[in-house]
Design a protein around this motif. Structure first.
Motif, short mmCIF file in Angstrom:
data_model
loop_
_atom_site.label_atom_id
_atom_site.label_comp_id
_atom_site.label_asym_id
_atom_site.label_seq_id
_atom_site.Cartn_x
_atom_site.Cartn_y
_atom_site.Cartn_z
N PHE A 1 -82.69 15.80 -42.46
CA PHE A 1 -81.80 15.82 -43.62
C PHE A 1 -82.62 15.51 -44.87
O PHE A 1 -83.24 14.45 -44.95
CB PHE A 1 -80.69 14.77 -43.42
N PRO A 2 -82.63 16.42 -45.85
CA PRO A 2 -83.43 16.19 -47.06
C PRO A 2 -82.74 15.25 -48.05
O PRO A 2 -81.51 15.27 -48.19
CB PRO A 2 -83.58 17.59 -47.65
N ILE A 3 -83.53 14.46 -48.71
CA ILE A 3 -83.05 13.53 -49.75
C ILE A 3 -84.04 13.61 -50.92
O ILE A 3 -85.25 13.61 -50.70
CB ILE A 3 -83.04 12.07 -49.25
N ARG A 4 -83.53 13.64 -52.12
CA ARG A 4 -84.38 13.48 -53.30
C ARG A 4 -84.02 12.14 -53.92
O ARG A 4 -82.85 11.78 -54.01
CB ARG A 4 -84.17 14.59 -54.33
N VAL A 5 -85.03 11.40 -54.33
CA VAL A 5 -84.81 10.09 -54.95
C VAL A 5 -84.46 10.30 -56.43
O VAL A 5 -85.25 10.88 -57.18
CB VAL A 5 -86.05 9.19 -54.82
N TYR A 6 -83.28 9.84 -56.80
CA TYR A 6 -82.83 9.92 -58.19
C TYR A 6 -83.08 8.58 -58.88
O TYR A 6 -83.24 7.55 -58.23
CB TYR A 6 -81.35 10.29 -58.25
N TYR A 7 -83.07 8.62 -60.20
CA TYR A 7 -83.31 7.42 -60.99
C TYR A 7 -82.36 6.29 -60.58
O TYR A 7 -82.76 5.14 -60.45
CB TYR A 7 -83.17 7.75 -62.48
N GLU A 8 -81.10 6.65 -60.32
CA GLU A 8 -80.09 5.65 -59.95
C GLU A 8 -80.40 4.96 -58.62
O GLU A 8 -79.85 3.91 -58.32
CB GLU A 8 -78.71 6.29 -59.87
N ASP A 9 -81.28 5.54 -57.81
CA ASP A 9 -81.66 4.97 -56.52
C ASP A 9 -82.72 3.88 -56.64
O ASP A 9 -83.00 3.20 -55.66
CB ASP A 9 -82.22 6.05 -55.58
N THR A 10 -83.33 3.77 -57.81
CA THR A 10 -84.50 2.90 -57.95
C THR A 10 -84.16 1.59 -58.65
O THR A 10 -83.14 1.47 -59.34
CB THR A 10 -85.61 3.61 -58.73
N ASP A 11 -85.06 0.62 -58.47
CA ASP A 11 -84.92 -0.67 -59.14
C ASP A 11 -85.78 -0.66 -60.41
O ASP A 11 -86.32 0.38 -60.80
CB ASP A 11 -85.29 -1.82 -58.20
N MET A 12 -85.94 -1.81 -61.03
CA MET A 12 -86.69 -1.89 -62.27
C MET A 12 -88.16 -1.52 -62.10
O MET A 12 -88.83 -1.14 -63.07
CB MET A 12 -86.56 -3.28 -62.89
N ALA A 13 -88.68 -1.61 -60.90
CA ALA A 13 -90.08 -1.26 -60.65
C ALA A 13 -90.25 0.24 -60.38
O ALA A 13 -91.36 0.70 -60.15
CB ALA A 13 -90.63 -2.08 -59.48
N GLY A 14 -89.13 0.99 -60.34
CA GLY A 14 -89.21 2.42 -60.09
C GLY A 14 -89.30 2.79 -58.63
O GLY A 14 -89.62 3.93 -58.30
#
Length: 128
Positions: free
Chosen positions: A5-18
């Motif tokens: 199953f493919p997933i792309r990491v979006y900005y909303e998925d990340t913390d302050m460190a990216g």
């Protein structure tokens, strides 16, 4: 056989460190499990009509390396064990061949009254 199953990491998925916030890996593997269930031929709406639903009973998780904004990931799902009362899946989130997160997830059936229930025979048969 493994399900991918493919997933792309979006900005909303990340913390302050990216990097991907740790709890989001659980969301990723949940999405992959839902897709796997559908592709396996299990009709969860029919299960619900029969008074049964799947519930996660246990998750054993290992965080190996971070995923970052805009990474393209794959969630790999394989069946580890099927018994009369539970389904155990191994799930891995990978970036290419590099494992980032691994989990062993135990799924059970629960009746609409909240009581544990056996996995229906037709579902066990689909999974063997």
């Amino acid at each position: 056989m493994a399900h991918h199953f493919p997933i792309r990491v979006y900005y909303e998925d990340t913390d302050m460190a990216g990097i991907v916030y740790y709890a989001n890996y659980l969301r990723y593997i949940e999405r992959a499990r839902s897709d796997w269930v559908r592709e396996t031929g299990i009709d969860q709406n029919a299960m619900r009509d029969d008074g049964l639903v799947f519930a996660v009973r246990r998750v054993e998780a290992d965080y190996i390396a971070p995923a970052k904004f805009d990474d393209v990931l794959q969630v790999e799902t394989t069946v580890a064990q099927v018994t009369a009362a539970r389904l155990v899946l191994k799930q891995a989130v990978k970036r290419g061949d590099q494992p980032l997160f691994q989990a062993v997830v135990t799924i059970v059936c629960v009746a609409d009254n909240g009581a544990p229930a056996r996995l229906p025979a037709n579902i066990r048969q689909l999974l063997h």
